[in-house]
Motif scaffolding. Sequence first.
Motif, PDB file in Angstrom:
ATOM      1  N   GLY A  11     -17.953  75.689  -4.731  1.00 54.71           N
ATOM      2  CA  GLY A  11     -16.731  76.497  -4.718  1.00 54.71           C
ATOM      3  C   GLY A  11     -16.555  77.309  -3.449  1.00 54.71           C
ATOM      4  N   ASN A  12     -16.906  76.757  -2.292  1.00 50.82           N
ATOM      5  CA  ASN A  12     -16.771  77.436  -0.999  1.00 50.82           C
ATOM      6  C   ASN A  12     -17.522  78.767  -0.944  1.00 50.82           C
ATOM      7  OD1 ASN A  12     -15.522  75.765   0.742  1.00 50.82           O
ATOM      8  ND2 ASN A  12     -13.469  76.597   0.462  1.00 50.82           N
ATOM      9  N   ASP A  13     -18.570  78.916  -1.717  1.00 51.64           N
ATOM     10  CA  ASP A  13     -19.356  80.155  -1.739  1.00 51.64           C
ATOM     11  C   ASP A  13     -20.528  80.027  -0.764  1.00 51.64           C
ATOM     12  OD1 ASP A  13     -20.237  82.625  -2.347  1.00 51.64           O
ATOM     13  OD2 ASP A  13     -20.943  82.147  -4.362  1.00 51.64           O
ATOM     14  N   ILE A  14     -20.237  80.310   0.495  1.00 51.49           N
ATOM     15  CA  ILE A  14     -21.224  80.121   1.552  1.00 51.49           C
ATOM     16  C   ILE A  14     -22.339  81.172   1.482  1.00 51.49           C
ATOM     17  CG2 ILE A  14     -21.533  80.110   4.063  1.00 51.49           C
ATOM     18  CD1 ILE A  14     -18.907  78.683   4.237  1.00 51.49           C
ATOM     19  N   GLU A  15     -22.023  82.380   1.060  1.00 52.25           N
ATOM     20  CA  GLU A  15     -23.047  83.431   0.991  1.00 52.25           C
ATOM     21  C   GLU A  15     -24.190  83.035   0.056  1.00 52.25           C
ATOM     22  OE1 GLU A  15     -19.700  84.573   0.794  1.00 52.25           O
ATOM     23  OE2 GLU A  15     -19.792  85.151   2.918  1.00 52.25           O
ATOM     24  N   ASN A  16     -23.838  82.514  -1.106  1.00 56.11           N
ATOM     25  CA  ASN A  16     -24.874  82.094  -2.058  1.00 56.11           C
ATOM     26  C   ASN A  16     -25.659  80.894  -1.536  1.00 56.11           C
ATOM     27  OD1 ASN A  16     -24.609  84.072  -3.942  1.00 56.11           O
ATOM     28  ND2 ASN A  16     -23.252  82.917  -5.298  1.00 56.11           N
ATOM     29  N   ALA A  17     -24.968  80.004  -0.820  1.00 60.22           N
ATOM     30  CA  ALA A  17     -25.652  78.847  -0.250  1.00 60.22           C
ATOM     31  C   ALA A  17     -26.647  79.297   0.816  1.00 60.22           C
ATOM     32  CB  ALA A  17     -24.637  77.876   0.336  1.00 60.22           C
ATOM     33  N   LEU A  18     -26.258  80.260   1.645  1.00 61.80           N
ATOM     34  CA  LEU A  18     -27.171  80.795   2.660  1.00 61.80           C
ATOM     35  C   LEU A  18     -28.371  81.487   2.015  1.00 61.80           C
ATOM     36  CD1 LEU A  18     -24.855  82.203   5.442  1.00 61.80           C
ATOM     37  CD2 LEU A  18     -26.552  80.413   5.644  1.00 61.80           C
ATOM     38  N   LYS A  19     -28.120  82.228   0.949  1.00 61.74           N
ATOM     39  CA  LYS A  19     -29.213  82.884   0.215  1.00 61.74           C
ATOM     40  C   LYS A  19     -30.194  81.853  -0.315  1.00 61.74           C
ATOM     41  CE  LYS A  19     -27.447  87.104  -1.833  1.00 61.74           C
ATOM     42  NZ  LYS A  19     -27.082  87.762  -3.082  1.00 61.74           N
ATOM     43  N   ALA A  20     -29.655  80.789  -0.890  1.00 57.70           N
ATOM     44  CA  ALA A  20     -30.504  79.736  -1.438  1.00 57.70           C
ATOM     45  C   ALA A  20     -31.304  79.056  -0.325  1.00 57.70           C
ATOM     46  CB  ALA A  20     -29.657  78.711  -2.185  1.00 57.70           C
ATOM     47  N   LEU A  21     -30.659  78.836   0.822  1.00 60.94           N
ATOM     48  CA  LEU A  21     -31.345  78.218   1.964  1.00 60.94           C
ATOM     49  C   LEU A  21     -32.483  79.105   2.450  1.00 60.94           C
ATOM     50  CD1 LEU A  21     -31.559  76.053   4.163  1.00 60.94           C
ATOM     51  CD2 LEU A  21     -29.938  77.408   5.492  1.00 60.94           C
ATOM     52  N   LYS A  22     -32.216  80.390   2.619  1.00 57.48           N
ATOM     53  CA  LYS A  22     -33.256  81.322   3.072  1.00 57.48           C
ATOM     54  C   LYS A  22     -34.406  81.392   2.079  1.00 57.48           C
ATOM     55  CE  LYS A  22     -30.449  84.327   5.936  1.00 57.48           C
ATOM     56  NZ  LYS A  22     -29.912  85.688   6.107  1.00 57.48           N
TER      57      LYS A  22
END
Length: 72
Positions: free
Chosen positions: A7-18
């Motif tokens: 859903g275009n939620d980049i902040e959560n994706a970055l958190k998951a990546l980190k």
Amino acid sequence: MEIKVRGNDIENALKALKRQLQKDGLFREIKQRRFYEKPSVKEKRKRREALRKRLKAQKYKRPFLRRPAASA
């Protein structure tokens, strides 16, 4: 490694990546590779890390309880 953006939620994706990179130990490895580490120092560090890992695993392992033999 794959991180899905929902859903275009980049902040959560970055958190998951980190979080995934932290779990894989990438940040720690980058920090260690900034400077040259002599082989003897590297070996000592690896031994210390292994010992700490074993002690931590032993701490959370359930102790083996022997049951008394059943009397006849």
